[in-house]
Design a protein around this motif. Structure first.
Motif, mmCIF file in Angstrom:
data_model
loop_
_atom_site.group_PDB
_atom_site.id
_atom_site.type_symbol
_atom_site.label_atom_id
_atom_site.label_comp_id
_atom_site.label_asym_id
_atom_site.label_seq_id
_atom_site.Cartn_x
_atom_site.Cartn_y
_atom_site.Cartn_z
ATOM 1 N N ARG A 74 46.750 48.970 49.315
ATOM 2 C CA ARG A 74 45.343 48.974 49.492
ATOM 3 C C ARG A 74 45.204 47.274 49.160
ATOM 4 N N PHE A 75 44.085 47.071 49.728
ATOM 5 C CA PHE A 75 43.342 45.658 49.487
ATOM 6 C C PHE A 75 42.058 45.903 48.801
ATOM 7 N N PRO A 76 41.864 45.424 47.683
ATOM 8 C CA PRO A 76 40.637 45.815 46.931
ATOM 9 C C PRO A 76 39.618 44.696 46.615
ATOM 10 N N PRO A 77 38.843 44.334 47.465
ATOM 11 C CA PRO A 77 38.177 43.195 47.285
ATOM 12 C C PRO A 77 36.692 43.812 46.597
ATOM 13 N N VAL A 117 38.768 24.508 45.413
ATOM 14 C CA VAL A 117 38.600 25.606 44.644
ATOM 15 C C VAL A 117 38.724 26.781 45.389
ATOM 16 N N MET A 118 39.260 27.829 44.529
ATOM 17 C CA MET A 118 39.487 29.271 45.331
ATOM 18 C C MET A 118 38.656 30.361 44.573
ATOM 19 N N SER A 119 37.878 30.106 43.517
ATOM 20 C CA SER A 119 37.473 31.379 43.064
ATOM 21 C C SER A 119 36.017 31.626 43.659
ATOM 22 N N LYS A 120 35.637 32.639 43.845
ATOM 23 C CA LYS A 120 34.207 33.256 44.434
ATOM 24 C C LYS A 120 33.174 32.566 43.810
ATOM 25 N N ARG A 121 33.430 32.835 42.252
ATOM 26 C CA ARG A 121 32.215 32.091 41.527
ATOM 27 C C ARG A 121 31.933 30.652 41.894
ATOM 28 N N GLU A 179 52.883 42.575 39.967
ATOM 29 C CA GLU A 179 51.909 41.486 40.192
ATOM 30 C C GLU A 179 52.767 40.134 40.939
ATOM 31 N N PHE A 180 52.123 39.517 41.432
ATOM 32 C CA PHE A 180 52.699 38.343 42.045
ATOM 33 C C PHE A 180 51.419 37.183 41.920
ATOM 34 N N SER A 181 52.252 36.057 42.224
ATOM 35 C CA SER A 181 51.318 34.733 41.886
ATOM 36 C C SER A 181 50.438 34.475 42.871
ATOM 37 N N ILE A 185 40.944 31.993 51.458
ATOM 38 C CA ILE A 185 42.565 31.978 52.022
ATOM 39 C C ILE A 185 43.439 32.530 50.969
ATOM 40 N N GLY A 186 43.059 32.547 49.632
ATOM 41 C CA GLY A 186 43.735 33.334 48.889
ATOM 42 C C GLY A 186 43.701 34.865 49.027
ATOM 43 N N HIS A 187 42.621 35.444 49.429
ATOM 44 C CA HIS A 187 42.600 36.588 49.580
ATOM 45 C C HIS A 187 43.526 36.965 51.036
ATOM 46 N N ALA A 188 43.709 35.970 51.837
ATOM 47 C CA ALA A 188 44.339 36.226 53.085
ATOM 48 C C ALA A 188 45.737 36.431 52.890
ATOM 49 N N LYS A 189 46.441 35.935 51.673
ATOM 50 C CA LYS A 189 47.656 36.017 51.178
ATOM 51 C C LYS A 189 47.664 37.551 50.790
ATOM 52 N N SER A 190 47.008 38.090 50.151
ATOM 53 C CA SER A 190 46.789 39.400 49.683
ATOM 54 C C SER A 190 46.728 40.594 50.846
ATOM 55 N N SER A 236 50.556 49.133 43.608
ATOM 56 C CA SER A 236 49.332 48.495 43.398
ATOM 57 C C SER A 236 49.693 47.010 43.169
ATOM 58 N N LEU A 237 49.459 46.012 44.276
ATOM 59 C CA LEU A 237 49.716 44.736 44.262
ATOM 60 C C LEU A 237 48.656 43.842 43.759
ATOM 61 N N CYS A 238 48.951 43.111 42.641
ATOM 62 C CA CYS A 238 47.752 42.287 42.162
ATOM 63 C C CYS A 238 48.433 41.004 41.866
ATOM 64 N N THR A 239 47.299 40.247 41.475
ATOM 65 C CA THR A 239 47.931 38.723 41.096
ATOM 66 C C THR A 239 48.205 38.767 39.643
ATOM 67 N N LEU A 240 49.265 37.711 39.158
ATOM 68 C CA LEU A 240 49.712 37.692 38.104
ATOM 69 C C LEU A 240 48.897 37.841 36.600
HETATM 70 P P1 ATP Z 1 37.889 35.570 42.830
HETATM 71 O O1 ATP Z 1 38.326 35.163 41.729
HETATM 72 O O2 ATP Z 1 38.186 34.450 43.992
HETATM 73 O O3 ATP Z 1 36.879 36.460 43.074
HETATM 74 P P2 ATP Z 1 39.459 37.867 42.723
HETATM 75 O O4 ATP Z 1 40.485 38.140 42.445
HETATM 76 O O5 ATP Z 1 38.337 38.219 41.649
HETATM 77 O O6 ATP Z 1 39.382 36.454 43.234
HETATM 78 P P3 ATP Z 1 38.876 40.123 44.553
HETATM 79 O O7 ATP Z 1 37.892 40.361 45.599
HETATM 80 O O8 ATP Z 1 38.911 41.017 43.121
HETATM 81 O O9 ATP Z 1 38.728 38.824 44.190
HETATM 82 O O10 ATP Z 1 40.247 40.194 44.881
HETATM 83 C C1 ATP Z 1 40.598 41.127 46.017
HETATM 84 C C2 ATP Z 1 42.327 41.010 45.785
HETATM 85 O O11 ATP Z 1 42.602 39.565 46.402
HETATM 86 C C3 ATP Z 1 42.885 41.362 44.699
HETATM 87 O O12 ATP Z 1 43.909 42.152 44.746
HETATM 88 C C4 ATP Z 1 43.272 39.824 44.158
HETATM 89 O O13 ATP Z 1 44.473 39.957 43.298
HETATM 90 C C5 ATP Z 1 43.663 39.420 45.610
HETATM 91 N N1 ATP Z 1 43.324 37.732 45.443
HETATM 92 C C6 ATP Z 1 42.491 37.199 45.087
HETATM 93 N N2 ATP Z 1 42.556 35.750 44.975
HETATM 94 C C7 ATP Z 1 43.754 35.698 45.437
HETATM 95 C C8 ATP Z 1 44.746 34.476 45.759
HETATM 96 N N3 ATP Z 1 43.924 33.333 45.226
HETATM 97 N N4 ATP Z 1 45.916 34.579 46.184
HETATM 98 C C9 ATP Z 1 46.448 36.033 46.320
HETATM 99 N N5 ATP Z 1 45.736 37.053 45.830
HETATM 100 C C10 ATP Z 1 44.432 36.745 45.545
#
Ligand code: ATP
Ligand code: MG
Length: 557
Positions: free
Chosen positions: A30-33, A267-271, A257-259, A41-46, A227-231
């Motif tokens: 699943r992809f769980p945003p 910067v790559m956080s949604k916040r 988990e993966f990196s 682009i980080g989400h694109a990896k996932s 269930s694949l998620c980040t580290l």
């Molecule tokens: P952000 O801090 O940018 O909001 P997040 O992890 O809180 O990131 P989510 O919407 O919860 O954002 O993420 C959906 C999926 O995308 C999760 O499984 C998350 O692990 C993955 N993901 C988010 N950012 C990255 C990234 N930089 N590289 C790889 N996967 C990512």
């Protein structure tokens, strides 16, 4: 673009093993945003990882919105996220879910935990609870409410649901171990009171489940196998497993988990991306300088180039930061072979060819791609008045400058040899026009007497040119890690020159019908695309996708 071979990563190997051992017949990811911003682009990896696995094995990949935090979430984000995933080339078919679909079930499992004496209502205030949680070196302190009876917990939790309490007065916590070396296991909160309507469930709920509790149960309800998620969730895995082990649900997905993908100068956080948008440091989520999927798309990247990038980056457990230039390389390689060449002058300097007849013009044949004859040819109009690039002329040329200068001869691409006879200066002493002579014998850019010139310039006929705005982009930040210094805001590292708008550009007329899908090379200047938001035939606007070469690396190292 030389598409690289799909790379096998450690997660593929785990899955293949599980299939070999017949632990699963069908793989389900699943992809769980969380719908609290646009994807980056980080989400694109996932996305490429999760949807990619469903294609490879084959299996199913759900799109699940993790919508447990009504204050920050919005239907508009849900719509944007769906659009971005489709654009990237993936589809969830009928498998669209929301964690909020499971609120009733999640509530029932919470009751089950209470009945098993594995959850309790805590009435400490937030500060006390935080203090009593302890630290990495000190155990936490049990809440005075930890030994409430099952009956009292049930009654309080029901009253929480029935809106009898204000925000912050009570929470439901798992009863695990306040002395656990893993802080996540020190009686984590499962439910909190929030008198906030939810974009999907409206006013039905005033208690909302926490992420860690919701996520594992949602995975199990959907029959997710991996269930694949980040580290950063590695330390949460024991909790993921604890919840599933202690409720009466059969499925138990495996968390792996993966990196995360990190890019330099970004910067790559949604916040933080939200902050850039709401404080107007950029024009919106789809500003072409943003690392969002919508921004990258508007900038002119193709979905294939993003998938290629994800494949090259690979999936590992190693934390690292990828150079932005390796993302640029993916689109540059694709466009080198696929983008037709055209001519455009970004900073025009007027050239009058004094020996070319007044009122006359002609059509010259130009190749659409120097290395690919199959891309064909087009006709480019030529006349007495042309524009060339200001940078292609120097009044007093230095030794290394081989382009046009007084008395010097150069070649005009696909056209003729041209010699500069005279320079016209404006009232400020700036060069405003060149009076030149052409050699009619050199049509097509070859001289019958074998005369050599040292430079070939691009040009556009003044009479036929299209006037356009062209936007050149540079990195949004001028620091490789804008978050490196905790004492300063990342905003201090915004690059003031990240956007250059050139409003008096001259394009060859073939671009009059440019579509917003068509990526082209402006010869010698880079790869460009019409801006999908602001471009129109009446007011053309083009974005530079990427330069022809990675000049940036050389300048900044
Ligand atoms: P952000 O801090 O940018 O909001 P997040 O992890 O809180 O990131 P989510 O919407 O919860 O954002 O993420 C959906 C999926 O995308 C999760 O499984 C998350 O692990 C993955 N993901 C988010 N950012 C990255 C990234 N930089 N590289 C790889 N996967 C990512
Ligand atoms: Mg999140």
């Amino acid at each position: 673009m030389a598409k690289s071979k799909p790379r096998v990563n450690f997660i593929h190997q785990i899955i293949q093993n599980d299939l070999n051992k017949e632990i699963h017949q069908h793989i389900h990811t699943r992809f769980p945003p969380e719908p609290n911003g646009h994807l980056h682009i980080g989400h694109a990896k996932s996305i490429c990882l999760n949807f990619g696995i469903a294609r490879t094995f084959p299996g199913t990949c759900n799109l699940r919105f993790d919508d447990t935090n009504p204050e920050k979430e919005d239907q508009a984000y849900v719509d944007a996220i769906k659009q971005d995933i489709h654009w990237l080339g993936f589809d969830w078919q009928d498998n669209l879910f929301h964690s909020s679909d499971y609120f009733e079930q999640l509530y029932a499992y919470a009751i089950e935990l209470i009945e098993k004496n594995l959850a309790y209502v805590d009435s400490q205030d937030a500060d006390t609870m935080r203090t009593n949680r302890g630290t990495l070196t000190e155990a936490g302190v049990d809440s005075p409410y930890r030994e409430r009876s099952i009956a009292e917990n049930l009654s309080l939790f029901t009253a929480m649901r029935n809106a009898e309490y204000a925000n912050g007065t009570h929470v439901l916590r798992a009863k695990i171990d306040m002395a656990s070396p893993n802080i996540n296991l020190r009686d984590p909160v499962i439910y909190r009171i929030k008198h906030t309507p939810h974009q999907r469930t409206g006013d039905t709920w005033c208690i909302y489940p926490m992420y860690d509790y919701t996520h594992c149960i949602s995975d199990a309800i959907e029959g997710i196998t991996h269930s694949l998620c980040t580290l950063e969730f590695e330390d949460h895995r024991p909790l993921y497993d604890w919840f599933l082990d202690n409720i009466s649900i059969k499925a138990h997905p495996r968390q792996i988990e993966f990196s995360r993908l990190n890019l330099d100068y970004t910067v790559m956080s949604k916040r933080l991306l939200t902050q850039l948008v709401t404080e107007n440091h950029v024009s919106g989520w789809d500003d072409p300088r943003m690392p969002t999927i919508s921004g990258i798309k508007r900038r002119g990247y193709s979905a294939a180039s993003i998938r290629e990038f994800a494949n090259r980056v690979g999936v590992t457990k190693k934390q690292n930061t990828i150079e932005l230039s390796s993302l640029e390389a993916c689109i540059r390689e694709e466009l080198e072979s696929s983008a037709p060449r055209v001519m455009a002058v970004l900073k025009p300097l007027k050239v009058t060819i004094t020996n070319y007849p007044q009122e006359q013009s002609e059509l010259l044949l130009a190749q659409n791609h120097p290395k690919d004859p199959e891309m064909g040819t087009r006709e480019v109009p030529f006349g007495r008045t042309l524009y060339i690039e200001q940078d292609d002329f120097m009044l007093e040329p230095d030794k290394m400058f081989f382009r046009l200068a007084p008395g010097r001869e150069v070649r005009l691409r696909y056209a003729y040899y041209l010699t500069c006879d005279e320079v016209v200066l404006d009232e400020n002493g700036q060069v405003c026009e060149l009076l030149c002579r052409y050699d009619p014998e050199t049509k097509g850019g070859r001289s019958p007497d074998g005369r050599k010139v040292k430079a070939t310039l691009h040009w556009v006929s003044a009479e036929h040119a299209i006037q356009a705005e062209v936007r050149l982009y540079d990195r949004l930040f001028n620091h490789p890690n804008p978050l490196a210094n905790k004492d300063e805001s990342f905003l201090e590292h915004l690059n003031p020159d990240s956007l250059q708008r050139l409003t008096a550009c001259k394009l060859e007329p073939s671009l009059a019908s440019a579509s917003i899908e068509q990526r082209v090379q402006f010869e010698r200047l880079g790869y460009f695309i019409a801006d999908c938001v602001e471009h129109s035939a009446r007011t053309p606007v083009f974005n530079r996708i990427v330069t022809l070469r990675d000049t940036w690396a050389k300048l900044n190292k």
